[in-house]
Design a protein around this motif. Structure first.
Motif, PDB file in Angstrom:
ATOM      1  N   MET A   1       0.842  -1.202   0.000  1.00 26.03           N
ATOM      2  CA  MET A   1       0.000   0.000   0.000  1.00 26.03           C
ATOM      3  C   MET A   1       0.872   1.244   0.000  1.00 26.03           C
ATOM      4  O   MET A   1       1.804   1.371   0.781  1.00 26.03           O
ATOM      5  N   SER A   2       0.595   2.157  -0.942  1.00 23.15           N
ATOM      6  CA  SER A   2       1.329   3.420  -0.952  1.00 23.15           C
ATOM      7  C   SER A   2       0.700   4.381   0.043  1.00 23.15           C
ATOM      8  O   SER A   2      -0.505   4.316   0.316  1.00 23.15           O
ATOM      9  N   HIS A   3       1.525   5.274   0.574  1.00 22.98           N
ATOM     10  CA  HIS A   3       1.052   6.205   1.592  1.00 22.98           C
ATOM     11  C   HIS A   3       1.211   7.638   1.100  1.00 22.98           C
ATOM     12  O   HIS A   3       2.201   7.987   0.456  1.00 22.98           O
ATOM     13  N   HIS A   4       0.216   8.461   1.406  1.00 25.04           N
ATOM     14  CA  HIS A   4       0.295   9.871   1.071  1.00 25.04           C
ATOM     15  C   HIS A   4       1.405  10.532   1.894  1.00 25.04           C
ATOM     16  O   HIS A   4       1.665  10.128   3.028  1.00 25.04           O
ATOM     17  N   PRO A   5       2.060  11.556   1.346  1.00 28.93           N
ATOM     18  CA  PRO A   5       3.122  12.240   2.095  1.00 28.93           C
ATOM     19  C   PRO A   5       2.637  12.792   3.439  1.00 28.93           C
ATOM     20  O   PRO A   5       3.386  12.820   4.409  1.00 28.93           O
ATOM     21  N   TYR A   6       1.376  13.247   3.475  1.00 32.02           N
ATOM     22  CA  TYR A   6       0.807  13.766   4.716  1.00 32.02           C
ATOM     23  C   TYR A   6      -0.401  12.927   5.115  1.00 32.02           C
ATOM     24  O   TYR A   6      -1.125  12.436   4.250  1.00 32.02           O
ATOM     25  N   ARG A   7      -0.612  12.805   6.401  1.00 35.54           N
ATOM     26  CA  ARG A   7      -1.779  12.085   6.889  1.00 35.54           C
ATOM     27  C   ARG A   7      -2.326  12.786   8.126  1.00 35.54           C
ATOM     28  O   ARG A   7      -1.697  13.689   8.687  1.00 35.54           O
ATOM     29  N   THR A   8      -3.511  12.366   8.527  1.00 36.88           N
ATOM     30  CA  THR A   8      -4.171  12.942   9.689  1.00 36.88           C
ATOM     31  C   THR A   8      -3.909  12.084  10.919  1.00 36.88           C
ATOM     32  O   THR A   8      -4.053  10.868  10.875  1.00 36.88           O
ATOM     33  N   TYR A   9      -3.517  12.744  11.996  1.00 43.76           N
ATOM     34  CA  TYR A   9      -3.247  12.057  13.262  1.00 43.76           C
ATOM     35  C   TYR A   9      -4.240  12.545  14.322  1.00 43.76           C
ATOM     36  O   TYR A   9      -4.349  13.755  14.559  1.00 43.76           O
ATOM     37  N   ARG A  10      -4.942  11.602  14.921  1.00 43.25           N
ATOM     38  CA  ARG A  10      -5.768  11.944  16.084  1.00 43.25           C
ATOM     39  C   ARG A  10      -4.852  11.933  17.313  1.00 43.25           C
ATOM     40  O   ARG A  10      -4.182  10.941  17.589  1.00 43.25           O
ATOM     41  N   THR A  11      -4.828  13.038  18.035  1.00 45.51           N
ATOM     42  CA  THR A  11      -3.973  13.122  19.214  1.00 45.51           C
ATOM     43  C   THR A  11      -4.759  13.691  20.389  1.00 45.51           C
ATOM     44  O   THR A  11      -5.846  14.260  20.219  1.00 45.51           O
ATOM     45  N   ILE A  12      -4.175  13.546  21.559  1.00 45.20           N
ATOM     46  CA  ILE A  12      -4.678  14.230  22.749  1.00 45.20           C
ATOM     47  C   ILE A  12      -3.494  14.868  23.463  1.00 45.20           C
ATOM     48  O   ILE A  12      -2.338  14.480  23.251  1.00 45.20           O
ATOM     49  N   VAL A  13      -3.784  15.834  24.288  1.00 43.32           N
ATOM     50  CA  VAL A  13      -2.734  16.479  25.075  1.00 43.32           C
ATOM     51  C   VAL A  13      -2.284  15.527  26.176  1.00 43.32           C
ATOM     52  O   VAL A  13      -3.093  15.059  26.975  1.00 43.32           O
ATOM     53  N   ALA A  14      -0.985  15.235  26.186  1.00 32.71           N
ATOM     54  CA  ALA A  14      -0.418  14.395  27.244  1.00 32.71           C
ATOM     55  C   ALA A  14       0.101  15.248  28.397  1.00 32.71           C
ATOM     56  O   ALA A  14      -0.124  14.946  29.569  1.00 32.71           O
ATOM     57  N   ARG A  15       0.801  16.342  28.026  1.00 30.77           N
ATOM     58  CA  ARG A  15       1.373  17.232  29.046  1.00 30.77           C
ATOM     59  C   ARG A  15       1.393  18.655  28.510  1.00 30.77           C
ATOM     60  O   ARG A  15       1.418  18.876  27.302  1.00 30.77           O
ATOM     61  N   ARG A  16       1.392  19.598  29.405  1.00 29.92           N
ATOM     62  CA  ARG A  16       1.583  20.995  29.036  1.00 29.92           C
ATOM     63  C   ARG A  16       2.620  21.600  29.974  1.00 29.92           C
ATOM     64  O   ARG A  16       2.638  21.321  31.166  1.00 29.92           O
ATOM     65  N   GLU A  17       3.502  22.430  29.404  1.00 29.75           N
ATOM     66  CA  GLU A  17       4.596  23.019  30.183  1.00 29.75           C
ATOM     67  C   GLU A  17       4.745  24.480  29.800  1.00 29.75           C
ATOM     68  O   GLU A  17       4.982  24.805  28.633  1.00 29.75           O
ATOM     69  N   GLN A  18       4.614  25.352  30.780  1.00 28.25           N
ATOM     70  CA  GLN A  18       4.806  26.778  30.532  1.00 28.25           C
ATOM     71  C   GLN A  18       6.304  27.062  30.492  1.00 28.25           C
ATOM     72  O   GLN A  18       6.995  27.021  31.505  1.00 28.25           O
ATOM     73  N   LEU A  19       6.828  27.338  29.311  1.00 27.23           N
ATOM     74  CA  LEU A  19       8.265  27.549  29.146  1.00 27.23           C
ATOM     75  C   LEU A  19       8.687  28.951  29.535  1.00 27.23           C
ATOM     76  O   LEU A  19       9.817  29.162  30.001  1.00 27.23           O
ATOM     77  N   SER A  20       7.820  29.917  29.330  1.00 29.84           N
ATOM     78  CA  SER A  20       8.109  31.322  29.603  1.00 29.84           C
ATOM     79  C   SER A  20       6.778  32.055  29.588  1.00 29.84           C
ATOM     80  O   SER A  20       5.731  31.454  29.325  1.00 29.84           O
ATOM     81  N   PRO A  21       6.773  33.369  29.836  1.00 31.49           N
ATOM     82  CA  PRO A  21       5.488  34.073  29.790  1.00 31.49           C
ATOM     83  C   PRO A  21       4.758  33.924  28.458  1.00 31.49           C
ATOM     84  O   PRO A  21       3.521  33.910  28.422  1.00 31.49           O
ATOM     85  N   SER A  22       5.500  33.795  27.347  1.00 32.37           N
ATOM     86  CA  SER A  22       4.856  33.759  26.033  1.00 32.37           C
ATOM     87  C   SER A  22       4.820  32.386  25.379  1.00 32.37           C
ATOM     88  O   SER A  22       4.080  32.193  24.415  1.00 32.37           O
ATOM     89  N   PHE A  23       5.586  31.425  25.889  1.00 37.36           N
ATOM     90  CA  PHE A  23       5.690  30.127  25.224  1.00 37.36           C
ATOM     91  C   PHE A  23       5.124  29.009  26.093  1.00 37.36           C
ATOM     92  O   PHE A  23       5.481  28.878  27.268  1.00 37.36           O
ATOM     93  N   LEU A  24       4.257  28.216  25.469  1.00 37.33           N
ATOM     94  CA  LEU A  24       3.657  27.057  26.116  1.00 37.33           C
ATOM     95  C   LEU A  24       3.922  25.822  25.259  1.00 37.33           C
ATOM     96  O   LEU A  24       3.643  25.819  24.065  1.00 37.33           O
TER      97      LEU A  24
END
Length: 318
Positions: A1-24
């Motif tokens: 089976m050939s695969h498209h270069p891009y595909r759809t991934y179902r994901t969920i948030v595992a972790r969140r980390e506040q790196l700085s005031p502006s970056f999460l």
């Protein structure tokens, strides 16, 4: 089976980390991420954000036999209330063996759908990711292409931080160069490991206009390269008639009417020379910097990649 270069991934948030005031940092997980392409660097992906009720309208994006062009056309035809917002991001890290990817968000309030989602999303929140499939024969979405260059100029604003950090961390030990990153505040300077010969400068914007500090830094960099007796790092002195700008390639995303000043995405296919410049961020700032390097300093346009990730006052045209 050939695969498209891009595909759809179902994901969920595992972790969140506040790196700085502006970056999460959001760490996403999902069983199919074992197939996520592992190129890293400035790999572009699409995030399909949930509707207000948390749902995702099915337009065929979850069917691996349906190509992205097909379902994307269906998505565009949906009424606004059924069309999930789509935004472009770059990957910060990929761990297919753990079925995880990291995406760093710039937080700028809740007006934009991506920032609003990231600000509120808790572990377990769903997110759909459109990204490369490692099983495909070809993949795209990568622009970093320094060729044989052993000296680099890397410059961007906060939207380019994930890509810049991944690129800098990948540089071989012998590479030299300068990295300029404009961010909202001093506290947004993130830990970053670079080769000994690569100088990284975080430029806190503060109350200055967006792009002003980045532009000043790149112009100062250029002055040191053409000063008498200064090392050129492979950059020629400006010719009396700078090479034609050309701008033959089309912008990947046309954000405004197509005129020369509005071309906001050009990446040389075959890089030349010993110095390579990579510029990304707000379109008008990056376009002006690219023009300065090519026309003002006489750098071969085949040594400069520039990408307008966004344009001030315009929402992304997904």
């Amino acid at each position: 089976m050939s695969h498209h270069p891009y595909r759809t991934y179902r994901t969920i948030v595992a972790r969140r980390e506040q790196l700085s005031p502006s970056f999460l940092r959001m760490t996403l997980t999902g069983p199919d991420l074992v197939h996520f392409g592992t190129a890293g660097l400035d790999q572009r992906i699409k995030l399909v954000l949930p509707l207000p009720d948390g749902s995702f309208t099915d337009v065929g994006q979850f069917d691996e036999s349906v190509g992205m062009i097909q379902w994307y056309r269906r998505w565009r035809e949906l009424p606004d209330e059924q069309r999930n917002p789509i935004r472009t991001y770059t990957i910060r890290a990929v761990r297919p063996e753990s079925r995880e990817i990291d995406i760093d968000f710039v937080l700028h309030g809740t007006e934009g759908p991506a920032s609003a989602w990231a600000s509120a999303a808790a572990p377990g929140a769903p997110l759909v990711v459109i990204g490369p499939d490692a099983r495909a024969d070809e993949t795209g979405g990568l622009e970093w292409n320094p060729g044989d260059a052993d000296s680099v100029l890397i410059a961007g604003d906060e939207t380019a931080v994930p890509a810049i950090c991944a690129i800098v961390e990948s540089l071989p030990a012998h590479v030299t160069g300068s990295v300029y990153i404009e961010v909202p505040t001093e506290a947004d300077a993130l830990p970053l490991t670079a080769p000994d010969g690569v100088a990284v400068r975080w430029l806190a914007r503060g109350s200055a206009a967006h792009g002003l500090r980045l532009s000043a830094a790149v112009h100062a960099w250029g002055e040191t390269r053409i000063a008498p007796g200064a090392p050129t790092a492979g950059i020629p002195a400006p010719a009396s008639a700078p090479p034609s700008d050309g701008l033959e390639t089309a912008a990947e995303t046309e954000l405004t009417d197509p005129s020369e000043d509005d071309v906001v995405w050009e990446v040389p296919e075959d890089t030349v020379g010993s110095c390579y410049a990579w510029l990304a961020g707000e379109a008008s700032t990056i376009t002006a910097l690219r023009r300065h390097l090519v026309r003002g300093l006489g750098i071969d346009r085949r040594s400069v990649a520039f990408m307008g990730y966004w344009r001030r006052g315009r929402a992304e045209a997904a």
